[in-house]
Design a protein around this motif. Structure first.
Motif, PDB file in Angstrom:
ATOM      1  N   TYR A  17     -51.716   4.998 -27.682  1.00  0.00           N
ATOM      2  CA  TYR A  17     -51.048   6.232 -27.276  1.00  0.00           C
ATOM      3  C   TYR A  17     -50.830   6.205 -25.766  1.00  0.00           C
ATOM      4  N   THR A  18     -49.998   7.135 -25.292  1.00  0.00           N
ATOM      5  CA  THR A  18     -49.721   7.272 -23.864  1.00  0.00           C
ATOM      6  C   THR A  18     -49.984   8.704 -23.437  1.00  0.00           C
ATOM      7  N   ASP A  19     -50.177   8.881 -22.131  1.00  0.00           N
ATOM      8  CA  ASP A  19     -50.315  10.235 -21.600  1.00  0.00           C
ATOM      9  C   ASP A  19     -48.959  10.723 -21.106  1.00  0.00           C
ATOM     10  N   VAL A  20     -48.920  11.894 -20.506  1.00  0.00           N
ATOM     11  CA  VAL A  20     -47.651  12.481 -20.062  1.00  0.00           C
ATOM     12  C   VAL A  20     -47.056  11.720 -18.882  1.00  0.00           C
ATOM     13  N   PHE A  21     -47.828  10.845 -18.257  1.00  0.00           N
ATOM     14  CA  PHE A  21     -47.336  10.054 -17.133  1.00  0.00           C
ATOM     15  C   PHE A  21     -46.870   8.665 -17.565  1.00  0.00           C
ATOM     16  N   GLY A  22     -46.993   8.360 -18.860  1.00  0.00           N
ATOM     17  CA  GLY A  22     -46.575   7.050 -19.356  1.00  0.00           C
ATOM     18  C   GLY A  22     -47.661   5.994 -19.333  1.00  0.00           C
ATOM     19  N   ASN A  23     -48.875   6.354 -18.900  1.00  0.00           N
ATOM     20  CA  ASN A  23     -49.984   5.396 -18.928  1.00  0.00           C
ATOM     21  C   ASN A  23     -50.392   5.114 -20.370  1.00  0.00           C
ATOM     22  N   ARG A  24     -50.744   3.858 -20.654  1.00  0.00           N
ATOM     23  CA  ARG A  24     -51.072   3.451 -22.012  1.00  0.00           C
ATOM     24  C   ARG A  24     -52.580   3.348 -22.200  1.00  0.00           C
TER      25      ARG A  24
END
Length: 236
Positions: A185-192
């Protein structure tokens, strides 16, 4: 004895040296302040992102981890995945998908997309009504409620299609062959991020990591003379 001109020249040299030293000191101080400001901004951004980081996990199945995955072959080849699935992090989990890995079958992977999971959200929890069964409830009624509770924990039904090295024969043999579940999954900043669940009880049930899921460990090469003893139909 120094002349007036010599004194003037000496004074100018001293003033020039002090001016140069002051300029260098000012430049160094400006650089240090800029670096400090940049470092603080980076730390603040990292803290801000950490505050919105999702952490998804599957609860360990009652009785055995193996109960997390159920193979269905009566009507179509598919795997039922049971939860509850939780996001215990502070931010939503986007681009959420589940990866089922089969080490026995050349680390074949089945990938299934799931809906986003909000911060603190739980999916696949047993219906509350199943916790207050009537003690006199027996027979078909009891079995029906038991099945409803079991089905209430289901978070995904993954249809299986034949693939290279994973044909109909191998699919039928894969009922208990899965070894790893990965939630990506990713967070709202695009980090995986990923969470690894291992079927083997010698390993921790949950391991959290940043980035992409780790590549599978290559299976040992089987000597050609012993191939017949270890071969699996459909993989030769």
């Amino acid at each position: 004895m120094l002349t007036h001109n010599q004194l003037n020249k000496g004074g100018l040299l001293i003033i020039g040296a002090l001016t140069a030293a002051g300029t260098i000191s000012l430049a160094f101080a400006t650089f240090w302040m800029a670096k400090k400001t940049r470092d603080l901004a980076v730390q603040e951004e990292r803290h801000h992102q950490d505050g919105a980081m999702p952490i998804c996990l599957l609860d360990e199945a009652v009785g055995s981890r193996g109960n997390t995955v159920e193979f269905e072959s009566q009507t179509a080849f598919q795997y039922r995945i049971y939860g509850p699935l939780r996001n215990i992090g502070q931010g939503p989990a986007l681009n959420l998908r589940l990866v089922l890995r089969f080490p026995t079958f050349n680390n074949h992977e089945v990938i299934y997309d799931l809906d986003p999971l909000g911060a603190g959200e739980v999916r696949g929890a047993e219906p509350a009504t199943t916790t207050a069964w009537d003690p006199e409830s027996v027979g078909a009624d009891f079995c029906g409620k038991l099945l409803a509770a079991h089905d209430g924990r289901r978070i995904a039904v993954i249809p299986i299609a034949p693939a290279p090295g994973f044909n109909d024969t191998t699919i039928k043999m894969s009922q208990d062959a899965w070894g790893d579940i990965f939630l990506e999954y990713t967070d709202v900043f695009g980090n995986r991020f990923y969470t690894h669940h291992a079927k083997n009880r010698q390993h921790q049930w949950m391991q959290f990591g940043k980035g992409s899921r780790p590549d599978p460990i290559a299976a040992p090469v089987i000597p050609s003379g012993n191939k017949s003893a270890f071969s699996v139909p459909g993989l030769e």
